[in-house]
Design an enzyme around this catalytic site. Structure first.
Site, PDB file in Angstrom:
ATOM      1  N   ASP A  91      48.772   5.961  33.523  1.00 39.22           N
ATOM      2  CA  ASP A  91      49.983   7.092  34.025  1.00 39.22           C
ATOM      3  C   ASP A  91      51.010   6.413  34.786  1.00 39.22           C
ATOM      4  O   ASP A  91      50.654   5.471  35.400  1.00 39.22           O
ATOM      5  CB  ASP A  91      49.376   8.331  34.722  1.00 39.22           C
TER       6      ASP A  91
ATOM      7  N   GLU B  57      45.850   9.027  37.350  1.00 37.80           N
ATOM      8  CA  GLU B  57      45.313   8.189  38.732  1.00 37.80           C
ATOM      9  C   GLU B  57      46.354   8.767  39.908  1.00 37.80           C
ATOM     10  O   GLU B  57      45.777   9.024  41.042  1.00 37.80           O
ATOM     11  CB  GLU B  57      45.336   6.906  38.401  1.00 37.80           C
TER      12      GLU B  57
END
Length: 388
Positions: free
Chosen positions: A69, A127
């Protein structure tokens, strides 16, 4: 493979996605893994990819993780492959982690026949504050190969401090626990020219901000440090109106369960005491987020030995101190022994000590580090399977 790994990283970098839902990134990963002898599953609650490579010989399981991400940052690097999505950027190197892990899947697939065991490739969304690792654990990533891994490893690129190609890890605490503090101070609004007729929440909230810093230095052991940083403070609408409330947000970082528990107890108490001392009320919500990322001592030593054997001892650093950043790979390491390893990706013409940090709009990661990271992922799996 270096050029192909870099091309995948650039493609992911151009189209960054935030959070748990990363459909474009997931599609790029699936395309990169196509044709490999992998058992692939995708997530239900998130756009994860779990790939299992079963070796030609029986043996244990090793897990390799790469997060996927991006961040809500407007990129300012002017790179030819810069983000095309306004307000979103891969400013923490996760595009590189994803590309390196896909490259490692190719390397290890080519050696499938000689692998004495299985490898789980954990491509993880979310994350950055969304606890994607916890979602993947809940969906069974640790049992994807039929039994629990004997070890788990994650690599993380750094745009500063470490020279390009330098690996760094340590036993014990590698990254801090991160918790969020949300404070709302309730006062009584009024005209700014007669503050004695109101109950000003701004002054009281400001006192709380500075008192939190005193709490850090007077209630915690300097050798078991904590950090409290207020990153958001909002109150009022104009200069001559005292508002009814003030709200601020802070992050708390710690490296031991003792300090983390003490923060959760002391911070709300301090906020309440200060508010009452001024005749106001306040709410302090202490929300536990990521735990401490703790490297298993034996696995951290093994990772450092693997770096030295594969790249030379001059490329391996034993970090003196942990990092005050936080990681949801901590959830994996809570259940499986393993190691989190940093990899320098600072461009050669840039001083690592002054280079823009991860999360900066100017953060730049050199593609030269990608081949090294890919190789280390594969070496860790090969060597660890062979040891057991």
């Amino acid at each position: 493979m270096a050029d192909e790994i870099a091309e995948l990283r650039h493609a992911i970098h151009r189209e960054p996605e935030i959070g748990l839902d990363l459909p474009k990134t997931q599609a790029k990963v699936l395309a990169a893994l196509e044709g490999l002898p992998l058992e692939i599953t995708t997530g239900r609650a998130l756009s994860s990819v779990t790939a299992v490579l079963r070796g030609g010989r029986p043996g244990p399981v090793v897990l390799l993780r790469g997060d996927m991400d991006a961040l809500p940052v407007t990129e300012e690097t002017q790179l030819p492959y810069a983000s095309t999505v306004p307000g979103v950027m891969h400013a923490c190197g996760h595009d590189g982690h994803t590309a390196m892990l896909a490259g490692a899947a190719r390397l290890l697939s080519a050696r499938q026949a000689e692998l004495p065991g299985s490898v789980i490739f954990m491509f993880q969304p979310g994350e950055e504050g969304c606890a994607g690792a916890r979602y993947m654990i809940d969906e069974g990533v640790l049992d994807a190969a039929g039994k629990r891994p004997v070890a788990a490893y994650a690599l993380h690129l750094s745009s500063q401090r470490l020279p390009c190609g330098m690996f760094s890890t340590r036993p014990g605490a590698m990254l801090a626990a991160a918790d969020q503090i949300t404070v709302t101070v309730h006062g009584r609004g009024g005209h700014a020219s007669v503050p004695h007729r109101a109950a000003d929440p701004i002054v009281v909230a400001c006192e709380m901000v500075t008192a939190l810093q005193t709490l850090v230095t007077r209630k915690f052991d300097v050798f078991d440090p904590v950090v409290i940083t207020v990153g958001s403070f909002h109150a009022g609408t104009t200069d001559n109106v005292i508002p009814d409330e003030a709200v601020f947000l802070a992050t708390a970082r710690s490296f031991s369960q003792e300090s983390r528990s003490a923060l959760a107890e002391l911070v709300p108490r301090l906020i309440g005491d200060i508010a009452r001392g001024h005749g106001l009320t306040a709410e302090a919500i202490y929300a536990a987020e990521y735990p401490v990322t703790v490297n298993d001592a034996a696995e951290a030593a093994f990772a450092a030995e693997t770096v030295a054997a594969a790249f030379g001892p001059e490329r391996s650093e034993l970090a003196e101190f942990p990092i005050t950043g936080a990681e949801d790979f901590s959830y994996v390491l809570d259940q499986v022994p393993g190691a989190f390893v940093m990899l320098g990706a600072c461009p050669p013409a840039t001083d690592p000590l002054t280079a823009p940090t991860n999360h900066s709009a100017m953060a730049t990661f050199d593609d030269a580090a990608l081949a090294d990271g890919t190789a280390l992922y594969a070496e860790l799996a090969l060597r660890r399977l062979a040891r057991t």
